[in-house]
Enzyme design. Structure first.
Site, mmCIF file in Angstrom:
data_model
loop_
_atom_site.group_PDB
_atom_site.id
_atom_site.type_symbol
_atom_site.label_atom_id
_atom_site.label_comp_id
_atom_site.label_asym_id
_atom_site.label_seq_id
_atom_site.Cartn_x
_atom_site.Cartn_y
_atom_site.Cartn_z
ATOM 1 N N SER A 961 6.162 -5.752 59.101
ATOM 2 C CA SER A 961 5.650 -4.646 58.302
ATOM 3 C C SER A 961 5.699 -5.005 56.819
ATOM 4 C CB SER A 961 6.445 -3.379 58.618
ATOM 5 O OG SER A 961 5.792 -2.245 58.083
ATOM 6 N N ASP A 1081 2.148 -2.564 64.598
ATOM 7 C CA ASP A 1081 3.320 -2.946 63.813
ATOM 8 C C ASP A 1081 4.392 -3.511 64.741
ATOM 9 O OD1 ASP A 1081 5.608 -3.049 62.228
ATOM 10 O OD2 ASP A 1081 4.891 -1.430 60.965
#
Length: 1464
Positions: A961, A1081
């Site tokens: 991320s 993610d």
């Protein structure tokens, strides 16, 4: 009441139904009306458009017809001819229509670039593409995924068809005795016998003579042990091609001692054919070739030390059990140590007192004894309280005083023939002690020592004159160290005359036992009593001592140094049998039984140790080389499970659990293994139950290690499997082109590796000058491989610098290498040369890594790395190395050596790319893992600055991320200022809400289209690939197509960063264009872990906010990696990082929730929420529950990372900042910096920061622990016997093996050393006694040692330490720690000239040889007389040398050619 409730419910339901139906009807009516109106208007517009086109075309046709009619009328009127009846010819029609068609094609081509229908069509397509967000197919350059060749994962099955099976089996069996030439092998074959055995027949039984080597040609033989109670225990099963023999019995037979089977029996399991080779057959060969005998004895001793002792000590925990404290059947050759009763001793003492000459006294003193006493302190307790107890000495075999007067009378008649030869030695001994009265006659002591050592070496009385000049006698006080473990300088043959010696060995479990208070670094192995000898094993193997020897009490020892033994060996080669027999007698019966069971296996590259699904009846120890474990899946696909290096144990779990082999293990390169059968384990476990504890501890550590790495494996692997390790012991360096500066590169890498541990650099020139120019011939293969194996044992890593052509040395480097580094210039062409392809064919199973060099002056970043990797599918990893200017400077070989002789004196830069490469090769890489957390990721920038200020190098980076973004910035820039600036600019873009509003879309998959978010990441990185980053990097995403996490180590950077940030609900998943998988993610599965920006974008694909990012390689959809692993420290560990710093900035869930009972009412929660007078409750809502479910695996993975021992988990205090608070970048960064600085300062004060920023030893190297090429050189005893010519002629040293051989070199030939060398000897080599170099010597690597010696520091010298009489851990005084002044050269920095200064150093010799006349002349002109006083011991040694020199001159005059050119 029920009726009312029903009515109320029905009314409510009715009204609700009526209201809903009315609302739906109204909506449908409005939608229908709108559809009708829009449809009518659309049809009307279409009709009007069609009518307009038709009218326009109709008008055009009418106008054309009118013009045609007018022209026709005018023409007819002018000519008077009516054209309506005329016709064109066919040729004219063809020409007319052809020209017309060409004119139309020209108009069409013009419309494509100007206007017309083509222009309008393109405009419409652009408008539609913008509305529908259609994108062109613009795929970047991809890495070619090529399967490894079949040879990489498959074993070599081809056999030797040209050799008969029986001859092949015999050749493999006798290989344990060393390398035999073809004529010698044929002579041995003449003595072979063929034995036919039926099932149940005995091959040999107890009491049968143990005098043969048995080789099984077919069938199976069972070897078992017969216990005292009559029971039997299987030791091993011998199959086709294997042998049954005991090398220890082989020494007994050659020594003339009869050997019989005492506990071992062999019986045929089935019908078998056995080849019998009598050991007496070797006698004929050895008589004709003494060098072969010595080589065989040396190989046997090496096998004893490297195989038997390694297996039983390091893996089974047996130490003292391997030797016996009292030698069995030992006829003492020391007349001074004969066992006598107390009365006999007292009677002899009284008789000696009466008949001793009056000039003698009773107080035994000597210079050595006085020196030892002065080294002790008065406060030390008495180490031997029973020293005056006569009964104590009688029981322990060490009489404190035994009269030698009668022994002198007995020896006069026996030694009369050699009285003249010993007279000068006796006179020297008497002269050396004339200043102090003594009771014991030194002449008798010397004579007794010579006679005892002569018998131990197996020499006759006529050979006493050979050894008498080398025998030295010393008296020791308690706790005086004779030699330390690992010392190769002070190797001697020690014979105990009186007293006792204690033999110690370092504790193999000292590392794990250090936490215990009762842990001891050394273990007592055995005692050496009077009349016994010690030191023969190290003498025969030519290696360093495996034990530490100390005096137990007041003792007198006689010894001969190693160089002297080798000189004696040249005249009497059979003394090796005496030395070997002394070693064998000391071994316990357990070792002899193990000698029958243990096998020494030689495997060539590609040969399999065992195969999958075979029965597991043994385990293997890797002595040298590298093994690869491969598993074959049910679908036939082969995968690498692990690799094993030197010292690893292979197949232990399968053997103990009695399961079949789960993998196939084969040799990556030429390897040596020790085979331990299952029967041997069972026999040892029954006799020594402590072995079971050792095995349980070993298996527990392996099981725990596999549990920590099992979570990240895609498939289940057995506990036995060892993950692919990146710790190599041998590295080969190959240049791609001739212009690659390979020598400077090797020096720079060597410089960085020296900070980690002992390292050796070898080139063809170095090996040729050390072992001879013909060392690469086939006949010298054994000597070369043995020498190289010894160098690998003494160093943590060995660098093999290859030639620029396919020479024999280059081929040898390929065979020895664990990994091959292919070195190239990053700014040159990526094409593959012919030489590089030959290297790949030569070592197909060896792992290869690409190293690209870049000059730091150009400030250029790596580019086009994919082209390099696609052209070399055999490369498994690549490294970008930024080089200093001196590497690319064109200089001669001598200038390069001179330059790096100064460079190597400095401390290496631990933050350089060479240090990063060095840590990778040695398995000490430091990894940084950055977790996800949105705007809180700004704290990563502050932590990076704190890490940099703490001096911690970063070798690998992984992120998820926002951590993927920050980590990619650091790997790309490696400058904290630039990284901070780019991160701040990106955060500012994220605060521009009007751009985000324009990115809003219909929320079917996500709230935003992700176009503007992609643009921000793409603008930050550009079209950079992960392969072009300076530092190895990976990002982790969540693949929602395959429901797993994905690790991206190559490809588009911005795309996979974007996919790792695709938080569900905000952005759509990123679609992997390779396989079409959807990536989210990565934090959903692992929150701590191509063009670069693509994978950064994929790692930031927050589900629901941004759409998933589609991988351009396979089409998979990628989301934020935080859903699977928000802190992927486990992934970093599997990629090769040994020490990891994991920084977590993710949000923490509230675990303090309200217990609301068995059911929950939403109205009650609403009431609690809106009523200010009630206590609030904490109950998760629907989005919170979905989020917690998504992060379940991430939380579990995070807990495992926190509890691991390889990871330093850090969490800054950033919980108060929200996920989207990008406007607070500077504030969050400062919080991370302050916290990181305080955290690392605390670690430094606690001493826990050393494993990150102190990976090298800052102390100056010392003589005792620094490895040098000559110190650990392989001593080929056979070469000594053959008296081969010297490879490197040393002027001033007439003999090849002088007594001071160990002092000739103290450093590597291949690189400078920090140790002192006797410079006076070196000056003899130069013309005019100069230290300067001529132009003819510019290409010599050996000169580097000489330049290095000029810059040596006095810190390398060590001084003797005071002994501790009680503690073993305290350093004790060494017998050779005698401080003597020597001359050392030093360079004057102002003038650059060589000066001679006097320093005190620890000499490694007892009697320093006198310098030659040329050396004396040189020393007279450059040295100053020593100011220190000579000790009495020094005077004694000098006088002794003068006597020996006088004796040599007299012998020459009398024509006696004894060994007069040696130095004592």
């Amino acid at each position: 009441m029920d009726v009312l409730e029903l009515l109320r419910a029905s009314a409510t339901g009715c009204y609700n139904t009526i209201f809903s139906e009315a609302w739906h009807q109204y909506v449908h009516k409005q939608i229908a009306a709108a559809v009708y109106w829009y449809g009518a208007l659309f049809l009307l517009g279409v009709l009007l458009f069609v009518w307009f086109l038709y009218f326009k075309r109709l008008a055009r046709l009418r106008l054309r017809d009118e013009i045609a009619r007018s022209l026709s009328a005018v023409t007819s009127a002018a000519t008077g001819v009516d054209h309506r009846g005329l016709r064109f010819r066919k040729r004219d029609k063809m020409l007319f229509y052809g020209r017309r068609m060409l004119r139309k094609m020209k108009n069409v081509s013009g419309q494509m670039y100007s206007s017309g229908k083509g222009y309008k069509r393109r405009a419409v397509m652009r408008f539609a593409r913008r509305i529908l967000q259609l994108q062109r197919e613009n795929r970047p350059l991809e890495m070619k995924t090529v399967e490894p060749p079949a040879e990489y994962l498959e074993e070599t099955i081809e056999g030797s068809d040209r050799v008969p099976p029986d001859a092949l089996y015999m050749l493999q069996s006798i290989r344990i005795f060393g390398h035999f030439e073809k004529p010698i092998f044929l002579k041995l074959c003449k003595h072979t016998q063929i034995l036919q055995l039926m099932a149940g027949d005995y091959l040999f039984k107890i009491t049968d003579p143990d005098d043969s080597v048995y080789i099984v040609q077919s069938g199976m033989i069972n070897v078992y042990i017969c216990n005292a109670d009559g029971s039997t225990l299987s030791l091993k099963t011998v199959r086709k091609g294997e042998s049954v023999t005991s090398l220890l019995s082989f020494i007994d037979v050659l020594s003339g001692n009869s050997s019989y089977y005492k506990t071992v029996t062999a019986k045929a399991i089935e019908k078998s054919v056995v080849i019998r080779l009598p050991m007496q057959a070797f006698e004929e060969v050895f008589d004709e070739n003494p060098d072969v005998m010595i080589r065989v004895i040396q190989v046997i001793m090496i096998r004893l030390q490297r195989v038997l002792f390694t297996a039983l000590r390091n893996y089974l925990g047996l130490n003292a059990e391997l030797v016996q404290n009292h030698m069995r059947n030992k006829n003492s050759s020391n007349p001074m140590a004969t066992g006598q009763t107390t009365s006999n001793v007292q009677s002899q003492t009284s008789q000696a007192t009466q008949s001793r000459p009056s000039g003698t006294t009773r107080t035994p003193t000597s210079p050595m004894l006085r020196l030892s006493r002065e080294e002790h302190t008065l406060s030390d307790p008495d180490p031997n309280p029973n020293a005056n107890n006569l009964h104590y000495h009688e029981m322990h075999g060490d009489a404190p005083y035994i009269d030698l007067y009668h022994y002198q009378q007995q020896q006069q008649s026996l030694n009369s023939p050699r009285r003249n030869s010993t007279a000068h030695v006796s006179e020297a001994a008497a002269a050396s002690t004339a200043s102090s009265p003594t009771t014991i006659d030194q002449r008798l002591v010397q004579s007794s020592a010579v006679d005892s050592l002569r018998r131990e070496l197996g020499l006759g009385e006529e050979d006493a004159h050979i050894i008498e000049q080398f025998v030295l006698v010393r008296e020791l006080e308690p706790n005086v160290t004779l030699i330390t473990e690992g010392n190769a300088d002070d190797v001697c043959i020690w014979f105990v005359m009186t007293g006792n010696l204690a033999v110690y060995q370092s504790n193999a479990d000292a590392t794990r036992a250090s936490a215990k208070q009762d842990a001891k670094p050394e273990m007592l192995i055995h005692f050496v009593h009077p009349g016994e000898i010690v030191g023969g094993l190290a003498m025969l193997t030519g290696e360093a001592s495996a034990y530490t020897i100390r005096s137990r009490n007041n003792s007198r020892v006689a010894f001969i140094r190693r160089a002297a033994i080798y000189q004696i060996m040249r005249q009497r080669p059979r003394i090796v049998l005496g030395l070997g027999n002394g070693v064998v007698r000391r071994l316990s019966p357990l070792v002899r039984q193990c000698d029958y069971a243990l096998d020494w296996i030689f495997l060539e590259s590609g040969r399999a140790v065992y195969r999958q699904d075979e029965s597991s009846d043994s385990t293997y120890i890797v002595l040298s080389g590298r093994m690869r474990s491969v598993i074959t899946q049910p679908n036939g696909k082969k995968e690498i499970v692990g690799e094993y290096g030197k010292g690893d144990l292979v197949g232990i779990v399968e053997m103990i659990t009695e399961t079949s082999r789960t993998t196939t293990v084969m040799a990556v390169r030429d390897s040596e293994l020790a085979k331990l059968p299952e029967g041997l384990f069972n026999a040892i476990k029954l006799r020594y139950p402590i072995v079971v504890t050792r095995l349980i501890s070993f298996l527990s550590h392996r099981f725990l290690g596999s549990m920590q790495t099992r979570g990240s494996n895609a498939y289940g692997t057995p506990v036995e499997a060892n993950p692919v390790t990146h710790k190599y012991s041998t590295v080969a360096l190959v240049p791609i082109t001739d212009d690659v500066p390979l020598t400077p590169f090797t020096y720079e890498l060597y410089h960085s590796l020296c900070a980690i541990g002992p390292v050796l650099r070898l080139t063809s020139e170095v090996v040729g000058k050390q072992l001879g120019v013909n060392i690469f011939d086939t006949a010298n293969e054994y000597r070369l491989t043995s020498w190289l194996a010894q160098q690998e044992d003494r160093n943590i890593i060995t660098l093999y610098q290859c030639d620029s052509s396919l020479s024999p040395w280059t081929q040898r480097c390929m065979r020895q290498a664990d990994v091959i580094l292919i070195v190239g210039l990053g700014e040159r062409s990526h094409l593959v040369g012919k030489f590089e392809r030959e290297i790949d064919k030569l070592a197909m199973r060896t792992q290869k890594e690409l190293v690209l060099l870049y000059p730091e002056t150009t400030n250029a970043k790596p580019a086009n790395t994919l082209s390099w990797l696609n052209a070399r599918p055999w490369v498994t990893k690549h490294h970008h190395v930024l080089c200093v200017k001196r590497i690319f400077t064109r200089k001669s070989q001598y200038r390069i050596n001179d330059l790096y002789s100064r460079v190597l004196l400095s401390e290496p830069n631990m933050h350089s790319d060479f240090s990063r490469l060095a840590r990778w090769l040695t398995g000490n890489s430091i990894g940084l893992v950055l977790g996800g957390g949105g705007a809180r990721g700004a704290a990563h920038i502050g932590m990076l600055k704190a890490i940099q200020e703490a001096g911690i190098p970063i070798d690998m980076v992984g992120g998820v991320s926002i951590g993927a973004l920050m980590g990619a910035l650091w790997c790309s820039e490696r400058n904290i200022t630039t990284v901070t600036q780019k991160a701040r600019e990106w955060s500012k873009k994220m605060t521009k809400w009007f751009l985000q509003l324009l990115d809003l879309t219909y929320p079917i998959t996500s709230m935003f289209s992700g176009r503007e978010f992609n643009k921000t990441i793409h603008d930050t990185f550009g079209d950079v690939t992960i392969e072009d980053l300076w530092i190895p990097y990976f990002t982790l995403t969540t693949d929602i197509t395959a429901s797993c996490h994905r690790i991206h180590t190559n490809g588009s950077l911005w795309r996979f960063v974007r996919s790792s940030m695709s938080l569900s609900g905000y952005m759509p998943p990123l679609c992997d264009p390779q396989d079409g998988h959807l990536l989210l993610d990565g934090g959903y599965v692992n929150n701590l872990p191509g063009h670069l920006w693509r994978y950064c974008r994929a790692s930031m694909s927050i589900a629901g906010v941004f759409p998933p990012f589609c991988d351009y390689r396979d089409g998979h959809l990628l989301l934020d990696g935080c859903y699977t692993n928000n802190v992927p420290a486990d992934v970093m560990h599997n990629l090769g990082a040994a020490h990891i710093i994991a920084i977590d900035v993710g949000s923490q869930d509230d675990t303090d929730l309200t217990n609301y009972g068995d059911d929950l009412s939403g109205w009650w929660l609403l009431y609690k929420k809106w009523n200010p007078f009630t206590s609030p409750v904490k109950v998760p809502d629907l989005p919170d529950i979905q989020s917690r479910l998504a992060y379940v695996s991430c939380v579990r993975q995070l807990e495992e990372v926190k509890n691991s021992d390889y990871c330093e988990y850090i969490r800054p205090p950033i919980d108060k900042y929200k996920t989207l608070a990008f406007g607070s970048f500077d504030e969050i960064r400062d919080v991370g910096y302050v916290f990181g600085k305080n955290y690392f300062d605390t670690m430094a004060k606690a001493g826990r920061l050393g494993r990150f920023n102190q990976w090298f030893n800052k102390e100056p190297p010392k003589r005792g622990n620094h490895a040098s090429l000559n110190e650990y050189t392989f001593i080929d005893l056979a070469q000594i016997v053959c008296k081969l010519p010297e490879t490197y002629v040393r002027l001033g040293t007439p003999d090849l093996f002088s007594e001071d051989e160990d002092e000739d070199f103290d450093g590597y030939i291949s690189e400078p050393t920090t140790l002192n060398t006797d410079r006076r000897r070196i000056q003899v080599h130069r013309a005019g006694n100069s230290l300067s170099f001529s132009e003819a010597e510019l290409d010599s690597d050996v000169e580097l040692d000489l330049e290095m010696e000029n810059k040596v520091d006095k810190a390398t010298q060590s001084t003797p330490t005071l002994p501790d009489k009680r503690s073993v851990q305290t350093p004790t005084p060494s017998l050779f720690n005698l401080t003597m002044p020597i001359a050392v050269d030093e360079i004057d920095k102002s003038s650059g000239r060589v000066k001679r200064k006097l320093e005190a150093t620890n000499t490694a010799s007892i009697a320093e040889p006198e310098a030659s006349p040329s050396i004396k002349a040189e020393a007279t002109t450059q040295t100053t007389p020593p100011t220190s006083k000579r000790t009495e011991q020094d005077e004694h040694e000098l006088e002794h040398e003068q006597v020996v020199e006088k004796q040599q001159v007299m012998d020459k005059q009398q024509g006696n050619t004894t060994n007069n050119d040696t130095k004592n």
